[in-house]
Design an enzyme around this catalytic site. Structure first.
Site, mmCIF file in Angstrom:
data_model
loop_
_atom_site.group_PDB
_atom_site.id
_atom_site.type_symbol
_atom_site.label_atom_id
_atom_site.label_comp_id
_atom_site.label_asym_id
_atom_site.label_seq_id
_atom_site.Cartn_x
_atom_site.Cartn_y
_atom_site.Cartn_z
ATOM 1 N N ALA A 168 -0.766 25.044 -19.525
ATOM 2 C CA ALA A 168 -0.698 23.767 -18.815
ATOM 3 C C ALA A 168 -1.485 22.697 -19.561
ATOM 4 C CB ALA A 168 -1.272 23.933 -17.412
ATOM 5 N N ASP A 169 -0.853 21.546 -19.781
ATOM 6 C CA ASP A 169 -1.612 20.424 -20.343
ATOM 7 C C ASP A 169 -2.056 19.527 -19.189
ATOM 8 O OD1 ASP A 169 1.399 18.765 -21.643
ATOM 9 O OD2 ASP A 169 0.637 18.937 -19.593
#
Lengths: 136, 314
Positions: free
Chosen positions: A89-90
């Protein structure tokens, strides 16, 4: 562009030992065969489960939302211990996940709280805390 | 010349990295890798040799092959990119050490050794599924962010913007009726905002996106030039004057590119006042696509790099 002897090589999981093959790279031949010790994943840190830890249903719901947001393959494992960062996840994903959780559970998450979430369990615990507050 | 310079601890099979001049002041070097183009297991294993044990552990913790590969390429890109700039003495990418500032932004920890001089070099990386990028500057901090043009936002964009963006930006986005265009403009704004907070060295958590406004300015000269980009403290009014103390554009320079036809890349660098970095000076930019040790291609000025915003000189 350098290439290894094409078809027979498939990218194998990096957790297996790194055995260097005798493959010439750009005409420079002979690489000493080096094998890395197989890299084991460090066991997840043990957490003491206090009685206010989230219910399994909440954790599962969070896992579902995370899977959807990150478009994870069905066979990938997502559990309470899963860290958002290791799931890929960014910052945009994290924000989308938080918004998805807010919608699903009818809660509102403050920025400071959102920043303290690093695992699925953290998210589930926070959700239940906020839901309890809503009902209080 | 000090013989120690030539010690190599890494595999002799790796050809040397082509050494490069550091960027000049007010210049950014942007390097990127397309993970899908790196298929060789032997090459990936060789990249893995460049990492510190701690970095390898972190790579291994990522869930799944694709994420592991991406994490590996990101570290390999940073190490090899920085190593290229040490011209007077070849630097082993594996010997670089890194640390994080108090907000978690990575930086090089230069070692005190005789045969090795620290470089006034700043870097920042960003990765998406299909591209990993590293920006390099001298003397001044840099932040970059890359994002797929086609990235789909799952939440309602207006709701998203109202929650995270400044009033001016919300107004702009909600005025766009075409949902695809709205999504793309959202992504452009997001990358610019990310690049800015990363350049500040503080990241998303420490500098809420709501507190500043990113604005595309109409070009002063004919429409051939992309609009300049300004950043200012969030306020209801549109900031026109560059003498405005709340206009952070005096200190920060922003640029937005379309790279490889598929990604938006935002770059933010601090203006170097010592070289007279006024508000209208262009950001010099050199963009290179790379597969470290295999090939480097300068793509500046080609179709692979389209300037979408900011005053840029390629």
């Amino acid at each position: 562009m350098a290439s290894t002897t094409g078809a027979s090589l498939k990218f194998t999981s990096l957790s297996s030992s790194f055995k260097q093959t005798q493959v010439p790279l750009r005409g420079v031949s002979n690489v000493n065969s080096v094998s890395f010790p197989s890299l084991r994943m460090r066991p997840g840190s043990l957490r003491f489960r206090v009685s206010c830890a989230a219910k399994p249903e909440t954790v599962n719901k969070v896992c579902e939302i995370v899977r959807k947001q990150l478009a994870l393959p069905d066979d990938s494992s997502v559990t309470g211990e899963s860290k958002f960062s290791t799931l890929g996840a960014d910052s945009l994903d994290t924000v989308e996940i938080v918004m998805g959780l807010e919608e699903e559970f009818g809660i509102s998450v403050e920025e400071e709280s959102a920043q303290s979430i690093s695992t699925v369990q953290d998210a589930a615990d926070l959700i239940e805390k906020l839901m309890d507050k809503n009902c209080a | 010349m000090n013989i120690r310079c030539f010690q190599r601890n890494f595999s002799a099979a790796l050809p040397p990295l082509v050494p490069l001049q550091l960027p000049s002041p007010m210049e950014t070097h942007l390097w990127y890798i397309l993970p899908d183009e790196v298929k060789s297991v032997a090459l990936l294993n060789q990249y893995s040799e460049l990492l510190s044990p701690c970095e390898r552990e972190n790579v291994n913790r990522m869930c799944g092959d694709q994420l592991k590969k991406r994490a590996l390429l990101a570290r390999a890109l940073v190490r090899t990119t920085i190593a290229r700039y040490q011209m007077n003495c070849e630097i082993n990418p594996r010997s670089l050490k890194f640390r994080k500032n108090i907000y978690g932004k990575p930086e090089v920890e230069w070692q005190n050794e005789d045969n090795f001089s620290p470089l006034p070099l700043h870097f920042n990386i960003s990765h998406t599924t299909s591209m990993i990028a590293c920006g390099v500057t001298v003397n001044v901090p840099i932040g970059i962010d890359v994002e797929e043009k086609q990235r789909r936002i799952k939440n309602n964009i207006t709701a998203f913007a109202q929650r995270y963006f400044s009033p001016y930006e919300v107004k702009l986005l909600t005025a766009i009726s075409d949902p695809e265009v709205q999504c793309q403009e959202f992504i452009k704004l997001w990358t610019l905002k990310e690049a800015y907070v990363k350049a500040l060295g503080k990241g998303f958590s420490a500098v809420p996106f709501k507190t500043f406004t990113i604005q595309f300015r109409a070009p002063a000269i004919r429409n051939l030039h992309p609009p300049g980009i300004s950043v200012s403290e969030a306020s209801e009014e549109i900031v026109e004057s560059s003498n405005d103390p709340t206009n952070l554009t005096n200190n920060w320079q922003l640029a937005l590119l379309e790279v490889a036809g598929s990604h938006y890349a935002a770059i933010c660098m601090e203006r170097d006042k010592t070289v007279g970095g006024e508000a209208n000076m262009p950001m010099k930019l050199t963009v290179r696509k790379t597969i470290p040790f295999v090939e480097d291609v300068c793509v500046s000025g080609t179709d692979a790099v389209l300037a979408l915003g900011g005053i840029i000189e390629q």
